[in-house]
Write an enzyme that holds these catalytic residues in place. Structure first.
Site, mmCIF file in Angstrom:
data_model
loop_
_atom_site.group_PDB
_atom_site.id
_atom_site.type_symbol
_atom_site.label_atom_id
_atom_site.label_comp_id
_atom_site.label_asym_id
_atom_site.label_seq_id
_atom_site.Cartn_x
_atom_site.Cartn_y
_atom_site.Cartn_z
ATOM 1 N N ASP A 1 45.633 35.842 38.247
ATOM 2 C CA ASP A 1 44.806 36.266 37.115
ATOM 3 C C ASP A 1 45.623 36.290 35.839
ATOM 4 O O ASP A 1 45.072 36.442 34.746
ATOM 5 C CB ASP A 1 44.240 37.670 37.371
ATOM 6 C CG ASP A 1 42.921 37.595 38.121
ATOM 7 O OD1 ASP A 1 42.410 36.483 38.316
ATOM 8 O OD2 ASP A 1 42.411 38.657 38.510
ATOM 9 N N ASP B 1 35.759 34.315 45.518
ATOM 10 C CA ASP B 1 36.665 35.412 45.149
ATOM 11 C C ASP B 1 36.697 36.480 46.250
ATOM 12 O O ASP B 1 35.821 36.532 47.127
ATOM 13 C CB ASP B 1 36.148 36.014 43.831
ATOM 14 C CG ASP B 1 37.254 36.627 42.992
ATOM 15 O OD1 ASP B 1 38.346 36.876 43.530
ATOM 16 O OD2 ASP B 1 37.013 36.884 41.790
#
Ligand code: DGJ
Length: 747
Positions: A554, A484
C-alpha cells in the site's frame, strides 16, 4: 541400474537415489539400520557414480542408539530427509503423529519407490507444473509405519533444466484407526555444516519484504506466520548462503513455500554443526485428524540451488514462477497498464467522476480501468457492506454492467475490487448467517478494519461467495479482479467443525480460498486476478498460481518502494509486482518526488497509475503519455527479461537494477539516488548480464560501449551525468532522483 533420462538414478542394491541435471544434484539413501532416508548431498551437479557411500558419516558417539550394542545407529547423528519424533533424534522433527493410544512415537521405514513422468498434481493445492511429461520426473519414496499402517510418500521433482528440486509429502492412513497429524512439514534437509547466513524477507504493512541477513547460531531460528495468511511480517521464503556469498557469487540454497496460510521456515543448528532446514505449514495451532483411507497432502517447497549468488537464485525463481506457476493465459505474458481509482477518490466517487478519470487515462494510453473499494452495498467508509456484493446505485446508477459497458466503449478493459473473504455486520449475509463468521460465539470477537473473517473452511460459504461474485462477473464483463484481504484471523473457531477438528481451521480456510479462485478461473479462464492483502500481506507463490500479479504494498512512495520492490524481487518476478505511480505529496509518506522518479521505480513491475489524472496539468499529462508509451515499448523486456540487482537500497543512498532481454540484445537500467550529495565523489555502476562482444548503443547518451566494458567497468555517473551543470547550480537534480538508461545492441 535404471537410467531414467538421466534425471533420476537409483542404485537398487544400496537403495541410493540421485536426482540430477546439468545444474543440481540431490542425493540420499536408505540407512540400513533405521530403514529411514538418510540425506547425503544437495548442491551443484556432480557426476553420477555407482555409489555415494563415501558421503556417509558415522562417528560412534555417546548417544542413544536404535540397536543394542551398536553405537552408530543414532538418528541424532544421522543426516535425514524426513525425521520423525520419539526415538533417538532430539532435534525438531519434520512431522509428528498422535496415535490412538496417546503416544507420538513414530517408526517409519522404507517401503518402496515409484518414478512418475512429469509432476503429479497436488490435490486442492497450487503447485508448479510441467507442460510436457518429459520436462521433469518425480521420485516418490514410500515409508511405512508397521504399527499403524500409515504411509508417508516423499515427493521429489526435478526439471530437466532448472536448478531446483521441489518437495512435498503425502500421508495416507491405510490402518484401521484414526490418527492425529500434529506436525506435517513439506520438507526437511540436514546440511553437513553450519557455515551459513540466513536471509529472509520481513516487514509490516506499508514496508513489506525488507531484506535481512544474519549468520546462523547454534540453536533454532525461524520465520513464521500464525495469522491465517502468509503475512506482511514474514514472507514464506528463506535462503541459506555462505558468508562470502554476494548477489553475483557464491552458494545459495533458497526455500520458497507455495502456500498462503500459516507457515514455518525453521533452521536448527545442532552442536555437531549440522544444519537442519525445514519448511511447511506452521505446526503451531495445527492438528489434522486422519481417518482410515484418508490422505493429507502438504504444500510444495521449491528448493533452489544457485552457484551464482543471490541473484542467480532469484533468476531461477523468476523463470519458474513466470513459466511454470502462473497459468495460461497469463503465463509469461506482459500485463496491461492500469489505472486504479483508490488513491484518487477513496470511497468518494460517482459514475461521472469515474468516467472522467477513465477518459483522461485512456487519452494517456492506459489499457485497463480498475474500480476499487466502495462500489457495493452502502459502502462509504470502511465500516460497512463487505459481503453484500451488489452495486451501489447511488454511486453507479447503471450498475456495474452499465459502467463496464461505458468503460469498454472507451476502449479500456474493466476491472473490479472484491474482498470476498470478509463480512461487515450490516449485511444481509451476516443477518442470515452469523454462524458463518470465524469466531467462538460464546466469547468476545475482535475487530480488524471493522470487519470479520468468513469461515472459508465451510464449503457453503465458498458457494455463497462464488454465487455473489458470479452474478456480477456474468453481467459486468469484468476483465480483471483485484482480490483484497484486509484482516488476519483471530478467535479461530468454526461452527462447522467438530471440537476435535478445530486445529484444521486455518488450513481448511486456505483450501477454501484456493477453491474459490479455482471455480472462478474455471468459469472465467481469461480473467486476470491481482491478489492483495492490505498491500503485500499475502504475496506468496500459492496465490501467484491463481493471481499472477499481486499488489506489492500500500506504500506507493517511490523511495520506500525501492526497498520493497528490491526485497520482493528476491523471489518474485517483475511481472508479478504491482507497481503504480501515485500523487504527491505521497499519501503514506508525505514525501514529494518527481513524476520521473515515481515512474522510474514503477516501470520495474506491472506498471500503472493510482492518482486523479483529471487534476494533472497539461505538462504532467504529456509526461504521463510519454511514460506510457515508453513502458509499452519496453514491457516485453521488463516482464520477460532477466533481472539483475546492482545496488541495494539497504546498503546506501543509491539503488540500481536492470533487466536484460533473453537474447541479450536489449537492457534497461534503473539507477536511483535518494538524497542529493554536495560535490559528490565519482561513481561507476557496473552492469551485468550483457553479451561481452556486443556493441550497445546507450540511450540517452548515444554513446557506444561493449558489453565487456559495461559489465566490468560500468556506466560512469559523474557530476555531468548527474546534470547539475555548474557546481553552484541549484537548478540541477536534487533529492529523490532517478536515471533510466536503455541499451540496444548495434546490428
Ligand atoms: C487495501 C488495499 O491494499 C488498497 O489498495 C485498497 O484496495 C484498499 N484496501 C481498499 O479498501
Amino acid at each position: 541400474m535404471p537410467d531414467n533420462k538421466n534425471l533420476i538414478y537409483v542404485n537398487e542394491d544400496k537403495l541410493e537415489f540421485h536426482l540430477t541435471n546439468q545444474e543440481v544434484s540431490y542425493i540420499f539413501r536408505v540407512f540400513e539400520k533405521s530403514k529411514q532416508p538418510e540425506h547425503l548431498y544437495f548442491g551443484k551437479s556432480i557426476q553420477n557414480r555407482p555409489s555415494f557411500d563415501f558421503l556417509i558419516e558415522r562417528e560412534p558417539r555417546s548417544s542413544i542408539n536404535l540397536n543394542e550394542k551398536d553405537y552408530t545407529s543414532s538418528l541424532e547423528h544421522t543426516k535425514q530427509e524426513y525425521p520423525g519424533f520419539g526415538t533417538t533424534d532430539f532435534r525438531y522433527p519434520a512431522f509428528e503423529l498422535e496415535y490412538p493410544e496417546g503416544d507420538r512415537i513414530s517408526n517409519f521405514a522404507y517401503d518402496s519407490y515409484v518414478i512418475h513422468e512429469g509432476k503429479p498434481k497436488l490435490e486442492g493445492l497450487p503447485a508448479t507444473y510441467t507442460d510436457s511429461a518429459g520436462e521433469a520426473q518425480t521420485l516418490e519414496v514410500i515409508l511405512r509405519d508397521a504399527h499403524s499402517n500409515l504411509l508417508i510418500s516423499l515427493f521429489y521433482s526435478i526439471f530437466e533444466t532448472r536448478s531446483l528440486i521441489t518437495r512435498s509429502v503425502k500421508f495416507h492412513n491405510e490402518g484401521k484407526e484414526i490418527v492425529k497429524l500434529n506436525h506435517a512439514m513439506s520438507m526437511s534437509i540436514d546440511f553437513p555444516d553450519d557455515d551459513f547466513d540466513m536471509i529472509h524477507l520481513n516487514g509490516a504493512w506499508a514496508r513489506e519484504n525488507h531484506v535481512e541477513r544474519q549468520p546462523l547460531f547454534k540453536g533454532v531460528q525461524s520465520i513464521s506466520s500464525a495469522r491465517g495468511a502468509s503475512s506482511h511480517m514474514h514472507n514464506p521464503f528463506f535462503a541459506l548462503v555462505r558468508p562470502e556469498t554476494t548477489e553475483r557469487q557464491g552458494d545459495v540454497y533458497g526455500f520458497s513455500l507455495v502456500y498462503s496460510g500459516n507457515h514455518l521456515g525453521q533452521v536448527e543448528v545442532d552442536t555437531y554443526n549440522v544444519t537442519r532446514a525445514t519448511m511447511g505449514i506452521n505446526p503451531y495451532q495445527f492438528q489434522w485428524k486422519l481417518k482410515p483411507d484418508e490422505a493429507f497432502q502438504t504444500p510444495e517447497v521449491v528448493m533452489v540451488y544457485s552457484a551464482t549468488g543471490i541473484n542467480g537464485m532469484s533468476q531461477t525463481y523468476h523463470d519458474l514462477y513466470r513459466n511454470r506457476l502462473a497459468r495460461e493465459p497469463w503465463k509469461n505474458q506482459t500485463r496491461p497498464i492500469l489505472i486504479n481509482n483508490w488513491e484518487a477518490t477513496y470511497f468518494d466517487f460517482t459514475e461521472d467522476k469515474i468516467m472522467e478519470i477513465a477518459e483522461k487515462a485512456k487519452e494517456a494510453g492506459v489499457e485497463l480501468f480498475v474500480l476499487d473499494d466502495g462500489w457495493f452495498g452502502e459502502r462509504n467508509d470502511d465500516s460497512s457492506s463487505l459481503g453484500n456484493w451488489t452495486e451501489n446505485k447511488v454511486k453507479l446508477p447503471d450498475g456495474i454492467a452499465g459502467l463496464s459497458d461505458k468503460i469498454h466503449k472507451l476502449g479500456l478493459k474493466f476491472g473490479l475490487w472484491f474482498e470476498p473473504e470478509m463480512i461487515n455486520k450490516d449485511t444481509p449475509l451476516y443477518q442470515e448467517h452469523p454462524e458463518w463468521v470465524i469466531r467462538m460465539p460464546a466469547k468476545p470477537i475482535s475487530y480488524g478494519r471493522n470487519q470479520f473473517v468468513l469461515d472459508f473452511s465451510n464449503p457453503e460459504v465458498v458457494d455463497a461467495l462464488f454465487n455473489q461474485m458470479d452474478a456480477i462477473l456474468t453481467h459486468g464483463k469484468i476483465d480483471y479482479i483485484k482480490w483484497d484481504m484486509n484482516r488476519y484471523i483471530t478467535e479461530p473457531f468454526s461452527t462447522l467443525l467438530p471440537h476435535d477438528r478445530q486445529g484444521e481451521l486455518y488450513h481448511r480456510y486456505i483450501l477454501g480460498v484456493y477453491s474459490l479462485y479455482e471455480r472462478l478461473l474455471d468459469r472465467y479462464p481469461d480473467l486476470l486476478i491481482e491478489s492483495c492483502a492490505g498491500g503485500g500481506g499475502r504475496f506468496d507463490p500459492g496465490l501467484l498460481y491463481y493471481a499472477p500479479q499481486a499488489w506489492t504494498s500500500d506504500d506507493t512512495d517511490a523511495v520506500e518502494r525501492l526497498k520493497i520492490q528490491y526485497g520482493t524481487s528476491l523471489v518474485y518476478p517483475l511481472s508479478s509486482l504491482g507497481s503504480h505511480v501515485s500523487a504527491v505529496p505521497n499519501h503514506q509518506m508525505g514525501r514529494t518526488t518527481s513524476l520521473d522518479m515515481r515512474s522510474a521505480v514503477a516501470y520495474f513491475g506491472t506498471f500503472g497509475y493510482e492518482l486523479d489524472v483529471t487534476k494533472l496539468s497539461e505538462d504532467e499529462m504529456n509526461q504521463i503519455k510519454a511514460q506510457i508509451s515508453f513502458f509499452k515499448d519496453n514491457r516485453r523486456l521488463i516482464h520477460e527479461g532477466i533481472f539483475y540487482r546492482l545496488k541495494s537500497p539497504f546498503e546506501g543512498n543509491e539503488t540500481a537494477w536492470m533487466v536484460v532481454s533473453q537474447d541479450r540484445k536489449e537492457a534497461l537500467i534503473g539507477f536511483y539516488q535518494v538524497l542529493a550529495q554536495p560535490n559528490p565523489s565519482y561513481s561507476r555502476l557496473k552492469l551485468a548480464g550483457l553479451e561481452e562482444d556486443t556493441l550497445y548503443t546507450i540511450d540517452p547518451d548515444g554513446e557506444e560501449r561493449y558489453g565487456s566494458d559495461l559489465n566490468t567497468i560500468g556506466l560512469l555517473f559523474s557530476e555531468n551525468e548527474r546534470q547539475r551543470g555548474h557546481f553552484w547550480s541549484i537548478n540541477g537534480k536534487s533529492d529523490f532522483h532517478s536515471w533510466i538508461v536503455k541499451l540496444t545492441a548495434k546490428e
